[in-house]
Every structure is written in structure tokens, then in C-alpha cells.
Design a protein around this motif. Structure first.
Motif, PDB file in Angstrom:
ATOM      1  N   PRO A  76      12.739   0.933 -15.301  1.00  0.00           N
ATOM      2  CA  PRO A  76      13.556   1.559 -14.259  1.00  0.00           C
ATOM      3  C   PRO A  76      14.221   0.523 -13.373  1.00  0.00           C
ATOM      4  O   PRO A  76      13.583  -0.446 -12.946  1.00  0.00           O
ATOM      5  N   VAL A  77      15.505   0.714 -13.093  1.00  0.00           N
ATOM      6  CA  VAL A  77      16.247  -0.185 -12.214  1.00  0.00           C
ATOM      7  C   VAL A  77      16.011   0.260 -10.775  1.00  0.00           C
ATOM      8  O   VAL A  77      16.375   1.365 -10.385  1.00  0.00           O
ATOM      9  N   ARG A  78      15.420  -0.623  -9.967  1.00  0.00           N
ATOM     10  CA  ARG A  78      15.033  -0.267  -8.600  1.00  0.00           C
ATOM     11  C   ARG A  78      16.124  -0.583  -7.585  1.00  0.00           C
ATOM     12  O   ARG A  78      16.280   0.114  -6.600  1.00  0.00           O
ATOM     13  N   SER A  79      16.851  -1.680  -7.790  1.00  0.00           N
ATOM     14  CA  SER A  79      17.964  -1.998  -6.892  1.00  0.00           C
ATOM     15  C   SER A  79      18.903  -2.955  -7.599  1.00  0.00           C
ATOM     16  O   SER A  79      18.542  -3.597  -8.589  1.00  0.00           O
ATOM     17  N   LEU A  80      20.136  -3.060  -7.060  1.00  0.00           N
ATOM     18  CA  LEU A  80      21.206  -3.850  -7.668  1.00  0.00           C
ATOM     19  C   LEU A  80      21.944  -4.626  -6.592  1.00  0.00           C
ATOM     20  O   LEU A  80      22.001  -4.203  -5.433  1.00  0.00           O
ATOM     21  N   ALA A  81      22.516  -5.732  -7.000  1.00  0.00           N
ATOM     22  CA  ALA A  81      23.409  -6.494  -6.126  1.00  0.00           C
ATOM     23  C   ALA A  81      24.480  -7.132  -6.987  1.00  0.00           C
ATOM     24  O   ALA A  81      24.212  -7.545  -8.118  1.00  0.00           O
ATOM     25  N   VAL A  82      25.705  -7.214  -6.476  1.00  0.00           N
ATOM     26  CA  VAL A  82      26.818  -7.879  -7.168  1.00  0.00           C
ATOM     27  C   VAL A  82      27.212  -9.089  -6.335  1.00  0.00           C
ATOM     28  O   VAL A  82      27.567  -8.959  -5.155  1.00  0.00           O
ATOM     29  N   THR A  83      27.152 -10.281  -6.936  1.00  0.00           N
ATOM     30  CA  THR A  83      27.456 -11.510  -6.209  1.00  0.00           C
ATOM     31  C   THR A  83      28.959 -11.780  -6.245  1.00  0.00           C
ATOM     32  O   THR A  83      29.678 -11.275  -7.121  1.00  0.00           O
ATOM     33  N   PRO A  84      29.471 -12.603  -5.331  1.00  0.00           N
ATOM     34  CA  PRO A  84      30.907 -12.933  -5.348  1.00  0.00           C
ATOM     35  C   PRO A  84      31.359 -13.608  -6.635  1.00  0.00           C
ATOM     36  O   PRO A  84      32.548 -13.573  -6.967  1.00  0.00           O
ATOM     37  N   ASP A  85      30.437 -14.214  -7.382  1.00  0.00           N
ATOM     38  CA  ASP A  85      30.791 -14.842  -8.656  1.00  0.00           C
ATOM     39  C   ASP A  85      30.788 -13.861  -9.817  1.00  0.00           C
ATOM     40  O   ASP A  85      31.058 -14.254 -10.955  1.00  0.00           O
ATOM     41  N   GLY A  86      30.435 -12.612  -9.561  1.00  0.00           N
ATOM     42  CA  GLY A  86      30.484 -11.606 -10.618  1.00  0.00           C
ATOM     43  C   GLY A  86      29.174 -11.368 -11.334  1.00  0.00           C
ATOM     44  O   GLY A  86      29.153 -10.673 -12.353  1.00  0.00           O
ATOM     45  N   LEU A  87      28.081 -11.923 -10.829  1.00  0.00           N
ATOM     46  CA  LEU A  87      26.782 -11.628 -11.427  1.00  0.00           C
ATOM     47  C   LEU A  87      26.261 -10.294 -10.900  1.00  0.00           C
ATOM     48  O   LEU A  87      26.403  -9.986  -9.712  1.00  0.00           O
ATOM     49  N   VAL A  88      25.646  -9.531 -11.775  1.00  0.00           N
ATOM     50  CA  VAL A  88      24.967  -8.302 -11.383  1.00  0.00           C
ATOM     51  C   VAL A  88      23.469  -8.587 -11.419  1.00  0.00           C
ATOM     52  O   VAL A  88      22.901  -8.842 -12.484  1.00  0.00           O
ATOM     53  N   VAL A  89      22.840  -8.569 -10.254  1.00  0.00           N
ATOM     54  CA  VAL A  89      21.415  -8.862 -10.149  1.00  0.00           C
ATOM     55  C   VAL A  89      20.665  -7.538 -10.194  1.00  0.00           C
ATOM     56  O   VAL A  89      20.940  -6.625  -9.409  1.00  0.00           O
ATOM     57  N   VAL A  90      19.712  -7.451 -11.118  1.00  0.00           N
ATOM     58  CA  VAL A  90      19.022  -6.197 -11.418  1.00  0.00           C
ATOM     59  C   VAL A  90      17.543  -6.373 -11.114  1.00  0.00           C
ATOM     60  O   VAL A  90      16.885  -7.247 -11.698  1.00  0.00           O
ATOM     61  N   ALA A  91      17.006  -5.565 -10.214  1.00  0.00           N
ATOM     62  CA  ALA A  91      15.589  -5.617  -9.873  1.00  0.00           C
ATOM     63  C   ALA A  91      14.839  -4.556 -10.665  1.00  0.00           C
ATOM     64  O   ALA A  91      15.198  -3.377 -10.646  1.00  0.00           O
ATOM     65  N   LEU A  92      13.783  -4.991 -11.355  1.00  0.00           N
ATOM     66  CA  LEU A  92      12.978  -4.145 -12.224  1.00  0.00           C
ATOM     67  C   LEU A  92      11.511  -4.260 -11.803  1.00  0.00           C
ATOM     68  O   LEU A  92      11.171  -5.089 -10.958  1.00  0.00           O
ATOM     69  N   PRO A  93      10.618  -3.477 -12.365  1.00  0.00           N
ATOM     70  CA  PRO A  93       9.225  -3.542 -11.922  1.00  0.00           C
ATOM     71  C   PRO A  93       8.567  -4.903 -12.101  1.00  0.00           C
ATOM     72  O   PRO A  93       7.689  -5.260 -11.322  1.00  0.00           O
ATOM     73  N   GLU A  94       8.958  -5.679 -13.119  1.00  0.00           N
ATOM     74  CA  GLU A  94       8.262  -6.934 -13.378  1.00  0.00           C
ATOM     75  C   GLU A  94       9.175  -8.149 -13.376  1.00  0.00           C
ATOM     76  O   GLU A  94       8.733  -9.247 -13.712  1.00  0.00           O
ATOM     77  N   ALA A  95      10.416  -7.996 -13.010  1.00  0.00           N
ATOM     78  CA  ALA A  95      11.324  -9.135 -13.064  1.00  0.00           C
ATOM     79  C   ALA A  95      12.619  -8.811 -12.340  1.00  0.00           C
ATOM     80  O   ALA A  95      12.918  -7.648 -12.040  1.00  0.00           O
ATOM     81  N   VAL A  96      13.381  -9.878 -12.074  1.00  0.00           N
ATOM     82  CA  VAL A  96      14.751  -9.756 -11.590  1.00  0.00           C
ATOM     83  C   VAL A  96      15.638 -10.488 -12.590  1.00  0.00           C
ATOM     84  O   VAL A  96      15.367 -11.639 -12.939  1.00  0.00           O
ATOM     85  N   LEU A  97      16.689  -9.815 -13.065  1.00  0.00           N
ATOM     86  CA  LEU A  97      17.605 -10.383 -14.040  1.00  0.00           C
ATOM     87  C   LEU A  97      18.997 -10.461 -13.447  1.00  0.00           C
ATOM     88  O   LEU A  97      19.382  -9.632 -12.621  1.00  0.00           O
ATOM     89  N   ALA A  98      19.768 -11.454 -13.886  1.00  0.00           N
ATOM     90  CA  ALA A  98      21.178 -11.542 -13.529  1.00  0.00           C
ATOM     91  C   ALA A  98      22.004 -11.398 -14.800  1.00  0.00           C
ATOM     92  O   ALA A  98      21.814 -12.141 -15.770  1.00  0.00           O
ATOM     93  N   LEU A  99      22.921 -10.431 -14.792  1.00  0.00           N
ATOM     94  CA  LEU A  99      23.771 -10.138 -15.945  1.00  0.00           C
ATOM     95  C   LEU A  99      25.224 -10.408 -15.580  1.00  0.00           C
ATOM     96  O   LEU A  99      25.601 -10.399 -14.405  1.00  0.00           O
ATOM     97  N   THR A 100      26.034 -10.588 -16.594  1.00  0.00           N
ATOM     98  CA  THR A 100      27.467 -10.728 -16.367  1.00  0.00           C
ATOM     99  C   THR A 100      28.226 -10.070 -17.508  1.00  0.00           C
ATOM    100  O   THR A 100      27.752 -10.046 -18.657  1.00  0.00           O
ATOM    101  N   LEU A 101      29.387  -9.517 -17.185  1.00  0.00           N
ATOM    102  CA  LEU A 101      30.254  -8.947 -18.218  1.00  0.00           C
ATOM    103  C   LEU A 101      30.977 -10.056 -18.954  1.00  0.00           C
ATOM    104  O   LEU A 101      31.335 -11.083 -18.374  1.00  0.00           O
ATOM    105  N   VAL A 102      31.206  -9.835 -20.237  1.00  0.00           N
ATOM    106  CA  VAL A 102      31.911 -10.800 -21.073  1.00  0.00           C
ATOM    107  C   VAL A 102      33.305 -10.257 -21.353  1.00  0.00           C
ATOM    108  O   VAL A 102      33.455  -9.127 -21.825  1.00  0.00           O
ATOM    109  N   GLY A 103      34.321 -11.049 -21.074  1.00  0.00           N
ATOM    110  CA  GLY A 103      35.682 -10.638 -21.374  1.00  0.00           C
ATOM    111  C   GLY A 103      36.285  -9.719 -20.329  1.00  0.00           C
ATOM    112  O   GLY A 103      35.672  -9.315 -19.367  1.00  0.00           O
TER     113      GLY A 103
END
Length: 755
Positions: A728-755
Motif C-alpha cells: 500500500p502506498v502511504r504517501s507521495l511527494a514530487v521533487t522539483p527534479d521530477g522524482l516521485v517519492v513513494v512511501a510504503l510500509p517497509e521502504a521509501v522508493l524514488a521513481l521517475t518517468l522515462v521519455g
């Protein structure tokens, strides 16, 4: 059926089973029977598992659920139920609609008594949208071959939720939605390779589910250890034992037996077992003693059946018995000793028909035991190589795993795991991507139970929770494994990213010690990322996820949401709607009165000199702290509580995004009218939203309770990415560089769109 359910606890006090420490406890209204079915509106609040768990007020308390279907709506007809089982079907329907009945019904009986068939009929007769609220089954979960983790994952998927563990599933079920869950084949959980799994599923998953007051559970389980665990969790639960003759109409059963093809069946000697009758129709000279139990009759009949078989068909059925799970006729025909396609077809005609089309195993259980008694021990190592011989070969001479049948790869892995629980095949990424996922999960469980060290791939597989319909394609599994392998095994992560060819990729992955929340810093913390993992609140570098400063330790592990505070530090929103400021010095840092008179909140976001708030009635507001000026859309944007908020600068003003329990995502700007329609909507509650101005334009991120995370650039209706990370995604943040930071129960991931 028998009994009335009993639970610990008293009226107006908390109650719930121990469930190995995994059950929730609930505070009920006075006059509510804690041993029965509890209306959602009669639950005042709850405590999560754990000694330090904080009390959570229940948002639906005092608000009876309104059913949109008129009470006089026509009821659809029932599907046919053969073998004289109408009395059993009527008993199940009566249990479902009995508002004073127990929350557990166990369907018992010997192998071949028709338990699975009856519960499959119940699910078909009671779809989730049935006009009568008391006749709704929301999930039918077959746990044959599943582990605790894969069963929790699949059940969440069937319910429109997301969970990788029973604890995640219990958390998701606290939404107050009444649900009925049907579980079949509990006694076959884990398969032969994982003995004891039925008991584990009962203790670690099903017993905790029985603590949820608004959840009904129907479980297929014969008398035995797993059933005993369920009885201990719900001592007064109903039991429908299909070996008892009153649940089968003799006349209808006799008429059904007369229609069976093959040898004539005496219904008086096989009543009330359909499986016994089907086997008798395939056995010449069957003579049974009706005074013996169905299981005893099945044992005697299996001996007669086996003795009468031709030698070739015996070989085919012996080969089937080595599979440790159901097989298609196509794969069965390729097994050593099976004799080929025609012999397998003849052998299949000598078995009772399978519950699922073309998925054969020896049944009833007494047949499997009889065949195994004449079979030498299975050489799993030799079988592994025999099965591997059927894998296609690429032009370069290597195995073409992508071109192989997932069922064959699963059988290969089952034999490899049986020969060596720590088999090197568990390191073969391409094999795991293309095999049936439930078998892979079971093989990792077998390695874990044997004490094998956890590998990066095993941990990534666990976190990805790939036992879901949404990840049926190997490319989809590769995409989510890429996310979880990042930072653990970057070479494998890159390989998965190449196979997935997705429109997104993972930049960094930071494991955490507890449930995570994130927010983009504002004011004094601008340029940093706020990360909370249940133990501490820290400032992190958005580009890498590395913690650069720990601002304050946290004692509350179950906060609802996190927001950066314009006056410094952060704000935690608890389940009761109270905002609590967090700063390193503990002083709060808020201007006097800044947090006064905000009203009950269900979501919060910070921005410059302002707070954006969501409320239980579906309304949102933007409050400038320095002036006290508040802006809000003229009417509530959501039906039900606002569940998530995000805010950014855009078009010379402030752009707010909100998500609600109604599944809608809206955007609006203070001082301007909102758009005429939501920017997105799905039939699941929104769990997180965020937006931000990036070099490629505005980027909107939204997540729903079923685990879908959707990334869209502003104005791109059909591009972006739909992502499922297995948690389950608990919270999100979008950085000025375009990263989407995703908070999950056991980790935080940073994703980015390609293209």
C-alpha cells in the motif's frame, strides 16, 4: 449447523482473539454482542496489534451504512446445485443472512464430499453486487499450494486492496466495509512440499481475520489441526459437515447418481458423497458397506479401483502422483512413465472430474494414498532433469525460458526445491519471472523454513508480492522486481528493467524499520525531503534518499499522514484528526493560534505560508497562517472524507490536488473555481496524492487502496505509467527534479518517468 460464536471481551469494551499477537481490538457500543456480527456503526474505535498501539476512533461510528439497492429489488435466481446438495446450499444462505449468527462457518467433510463445489456455488449465487446485502460474497480464495504470504496477497487483490503480509491486510480491512470471504482447500495450502502450511494459514491469516467485527468467513477445512485452530479462534463458529446425511437430499442424490456415465452406482452405498459416487462409476464390481463412514468406504473403493486398472493407465496415474500439485493433461503426458497423450487421456477418464478444467490431481485423497503406496520414493533430482528436458532451446543453445510453459517451469522448480530447498534455481531470475508465481513463493518459503540465508532476490520477491492477477505477465513482474532489487542487486535490477521496458524506473530504494511517510520540505526545510519510518523523522537528500539530519524521534508508529510545516519541522496527523507539530526542540514552532480552530482533519499538506486541509465531509480548505485567510471550493469535492492532499506552485498561483474515499482525484486553485470534473477516478479509495512542477511540466501522482500508483504529466491523458509495487502506498511527494517519492510500509522508493 451448530453454535454461536464467542469472543473475549464485554459490551462497550475491547474484544478480539489473540491471533498470535496479530489481531486488532475493538471498542463497541453498549448493548452490542461482541460474540456476534457487529454493525459497522456500533464500533467506536480500535487498537492495532502491539503494546504501544494508539487508540483509533472509528470514522463510521454512529453512521449506519446506507445500501443503495432498494429493499424490494428483484433477487436473481440461484444457479443449479447438483448431487442433492440443496439442503446444504439453503443452510449456507440462511447463515449468510442471519444477522445474529456467528462470523465463521466451516464447511467440513471427507475428501470427495463436495466441499469445494458447494462453496464455488455459493460464490456464484452471491456476487458482490447482489441486490440483497445479506447475500454477497466479496472474495473466493482457493489456497491450494499457497503460503501465508501468497494467500494474504491474493485475498487483498480479490478484495480490491493491496497487502504483502497478513498485517498489511488487517490494516486495509479497518475501513469499515462489510465483507464476506470464502476460502477453499485450506487443507491443501502449501502443497506436499510445505507440510504444516494449512495450520500456519489458519493461525497467521484466518484467525486474525476473525477479529474484524464486520468480516464474515466461510472456510473449507476437514476436521484436523487447521480446523482446530479456527475453532479456538471462534469457539461458537458454525460447522456444516457434508458427511452428515441431512445436508443431502436422498431422492435428488439418487437421480444425480443415475445420470453418471460408466458403471452403475448404488446411491444407497455412496450417499452422501458425490466424489465417492463418481469414483464408483469408474470402478467395476464396486461393493460398499453403507454402514461405514464415507472415508472408510473411499479407502475400500480405492483398493478395488486400483486393482481393476490396466497397467498402462496405472503408469500414467503413478506419474501424475509425482507432480506434487495439479497438472494439465498436456504436461501430464510428458512426465516419465505417463505413456503419452492417448494413455493419459484414458487415465483421466478413470478419475473423477477435476474442480478446475484440465487441472488434474488424484482425488479423493484415498485414491492418492493408494497410488502412492505402490510407488517407489520420488527421485526429485532425476525428475527435475526430466522436466527440464521439455524446455525449448534458443538458437544459442540456452534454455528458452520465455518460450516455455509457466506450468512446466513451476513443476521444474517444485522438484528442484524438493531435492534441495536452497536450490540454485532460486537465483535464476528468468526462471522465476516466467514460472507460475505461487510456486516461486512456495519455493522461497521452503528455503526460508530450511534455514537458507535470505538472498536479495528472495527479499525482492517477498516485497513485490507478485501473486496477483495484475502481475500475470512476466514483464509486469520484471518491472516491480526491478523496483525492489534496486539498491539490493543493481545488476539484476537492470536486467529486470530491460525485460520490463516500462515507462518508469526506480532511482533509489531506501529500506526502513517501520511504516513510512514522506513529504517535500517547505519553509526552513525547503530543498529537503521529510522521511518518517515509525522510529524517527529525518531530512533526506531527494536525489539519493540519504538521511542528512535526524530531527526528532517518533514514538507513535501509526500516524495517519505527514506534512512539512511552513513554520519548520513537520506536522503529524493522527487517526482522531489532531495535528501535532514536530520540531527538534519540541517547541512546535507554530505561530500562536496557527493550529487553532482548524476543525477535524482527515488529510494535510504544507505549502509556503499555508496549510491545505481535508475534512470528513469531503471539503478541502487552504489556510494562510500569517493572515488566517481561508479559501475553499464552494461545495465539497468528495463524497465522504478527503483521504490525501498535495500542493504546488502553478500558473502564478497555488494548485491543490485532493483524493477521497470516493476514489476521485480533484484539482483546484484558491480563489478560482474548480474544474468541472475530477481529473481521475477509480472505484477504490485514494490513499495518497502529490503533484509538482518538474522540468518536463506538472507531474501528478495518485495512489488507490488496491495498490495502483498512477503517474501522469499534466495534459497527457493516455501516457504516464500505472504501477503496482506490491504494497500500500502511504504517501507521495514530487521533487522539483521530477522524482516521485513513494512511501510504503517497509521502504521509501524514488521513481521517475522515462521519455
Amino acid at each position: 449447523m451448530n453454535g454461536a460464536e464467542q469472543h473475549t471481551g464485554t459490551q462497550g469494551q475491547d474484544h478480539g482473539q489473540d491471533g498470535g499477537g496479530a489481531a486488532w481490538r475493538y471498542l463497541l457500543d453498549e448493548g452490542t454482542d461482541p460474540a456476534g456480527r457487529v454493525p459497522v456503526h456500533a464500533v467506536q474505535g480500535s487498537w492495532p496489534p502491539g503494546a504501544d498501539a494508539a487508540y483509533r476512533p472509528h470514522p463510521r461510528h454512529g453512521r449506519p451504512l446506507a445500501d443503495p439497492v432498494p429493499a424490494d429489488a428483484p433477487s436473481p435466481g440461484l444457479p443449479p446445485l447438483g448431487a442433492g446438495r440443496r439442503p446444504a446450499g439453503r443452510a449456507l444462505l440462511a447463515w449468510l443472512e442471519d444477522a445474529r449468527g456467528p462470523r465463521l462457518c466451516r464447511v467440513a467433510g471427507s475428501s470427495g464430499s463436495g466441499r469445494t463445489h458447494l462453496l464455488t456455488w455459493l460464490a456464484a449465487a452471491c456476487p458482490p453486487d447482489h441486490p440483497r446485502p445479506g447475500r454477497r460474497v466479496h472474495a473466493l480464495l482457493d489456497v491450494e499450494g499457497l503460503t501465508v504470504r501468497s494467500a494474504a496477497t491474493r485475498l487483498a487483490d480479490l478484495l480490491g486492496l493491496t497487502a504483502g503480509t497478513p498485517a498489511d491486510l488487517l490494516e486495509a480491512l479497518q475501513d469499515g466495509t462489510p465483507r464476506t470471504v470464502v476460502v477453499t482447500d485450506l487443507d491443501r495450502a502449501g502443497g506436499p512440499g510445505l507440510p504444516g502450511t494449512p495450520e500456519r494459514v489458519a493461525a497467521e491469516l484466518l484467525a486474525p481475520l476473525l477479529s474484524v467485527p464486520w468480516l464474515l468467513l466461510v472456510v473449507e477445512a476437514a476436521h484436523g489441526p487447521a480446523a482446530d485452530l479456527l475453532t479456538a479462534a471462534a469457539p461458537g463458529g458454525a460447522v456444516l459437515d457434508l458427511d452428515q446425511p441431512q445436508w443431502t437430499d436422498p431422492a435428488q442424490y439418487a437421480a444425480w447418481c443415475a445420470r453418471l456415465t460408466g458403471h452403475q452406482v448404488d446411491p444407497a452405498t455412496t450417499h452422501p458423497s458425490p466424489g465417492l459416487a463418481q469414483l464408483a462409476a469408474r470402478t467395476p464390481g464396486a461393493v460398499l458397506d453403507p454402514a461405514r463412514t464415507p472415508a472408510e468406504r473411499a479407502t475400500a473403493l480405492a483398493d478395488t479401483w486400483w486393482t481393476a486398472l490396466p497397467e498402462a493407465e496405472r503408469g500414467a496415474l503413478t506419474a501424475l502422483s509425482t507432480a506434487d500439485g495439479p497438472l494439465s493433461t498436456e504436461l501430464w503426458a510428458t512426465l516419465p512413465g505417463a505413456g503419452g497423450e492417448q494413455v493419459v487421456k484414458s487415465a483421466a477418464d478413470l478419475l473423477p472430474p477435476p474442480p478446475m478444467a484440465d487441472r488434474w490431481r488424484l482425488r479423493p485423497d484415498e485414491v492418492a494414498h493408494r497410488v502412492a503406496a505402490d510407488r517407489p520414493p520420488v527421485d526429485h533430482g532425476a525428475m527435475m532433469w526430466e522436466v527440464a528436458g521439455g524446455i525449448p532451446v534458443r538458437a544459442d543453445g540456452g534454455p528458452d525460458l520465455a518460450g516455455s510453459d509457466p506450468e512446466r517451469l513451476a513443476l521444474l522448480l517444485r522438484h528442484a526445491s524438493a531435492a534441495d530447498p536452497a536450490t540454485p534455481m532460486l537465483d535464476e531470475l528468468d526462471l522465476l519471472l516466467h514460472a507460475e508465481p505461487a510456486t516461486v513463493t512456495a519455493a522461497f518459503q521452503r528455503a526460508e523454513d530450511a534455514g537458507a540465508p535470505a538472498t536479495a532476490l528472495a527479499e525482492a520477491w517477498r516485497l513485490a508480492a507478485p501473486d496477483r492477477d495484475a502481475l500475470a505477465r512476466p514483464a509486469d513482474r520484471a518491472a516491480v522486481l526491478h523496483a525492489w532489487l534496486t539498491g539490493r542487486d543493481d545488476q539484476s535490477a537492470a536486467h529486470c528493467a530491460h525485460l520490463a521496458a516500462a515507462r518508469w524506473h526506480t532511482v533509489w530504494n531506501r529500506p526502513a524499520a517501520g511504516p513510512c511517510m514522506t513529504a517535500l520540505g517547505v519553509g526552513p526545510t525547503a530543498g529537503s525531503l521529510l522521511l518518517a519510518d515509525g522510529t524517527a523523522l529525518g531530512l533526506a537528500d531527494p536525489a539519493t534518499g540519504e538521511i542528512v539530519d535526524t530531527t526528532v524521534e517518533l514514538t507513535e508508529r501509526h500516524s495517519h499522514s505527514l506534512a512539512a510545516a511552513p513554520f519548520g519541522g513537520a506536522l503529524l496527523l493522527d487517526a482522531s484528526g489532531v495535528l501535532r507539530p514536530l520540531t527538534a526542540d519540541g517547541a512546535g514552532g507554530a505561530p500562536p493560534g496557527a493550529l487553532d480552530a482548524l476543525g477535524p482533519c482527515t488529510a494535510v499538506a504544507g505549502h509556503h505560508d499555508a496549510l491545505v486541509l481535508g475534512h470528513p465531509d469531503g471539503s478541502t480548505s487552504h489556510r494562510t497562517l500569517s493572515t488566517g485567510v481561508t479559501h475553499r471550493p464552494g461545495t465539497p469535492l468528495h463524497d465522504g472524507p478527503v483521504t490525501a492532499l498535495g500542493v504546488t506552485d502553478a500558473d502564478g498561483g497555488t494548485l491543490v490536488v485532493s483524493g477521497g474515499e470516493d476514489g476521485r482525484v480533484w484539482t483546484w486553485m484558491p480563489g478560482r473555481p474548480p474544474l468541472p470534473a475530477p481529473v481521475d477516478r477509480r472505484p477504490h479509495p485514494v490513499t495518497a496524492t502529490a503533484l509538482g512542477a518538474t522540468p518536463a511540466g506538472l507531474l501528478l501522482a495518485a495512489a488507490w487502496s488496491d495498490g495502483l500508483l498512477r503517474l501522469r504529466r499534466w495534459g497527457e491523458r493516455h501516457r504516464g505509467a500505472d504501477i503496482r509495487l506490491g504494497a500500500p502506498v502511504r504517501s507521495l511527494a514530487v521533487t522539483p527534479d521530477g522524482l516521485v517519492v513513494v512511501a510504503l510500509p517497509e521502504a521509501v522508493l524514488a521513481l521517475t518517468l522515462v521519455g
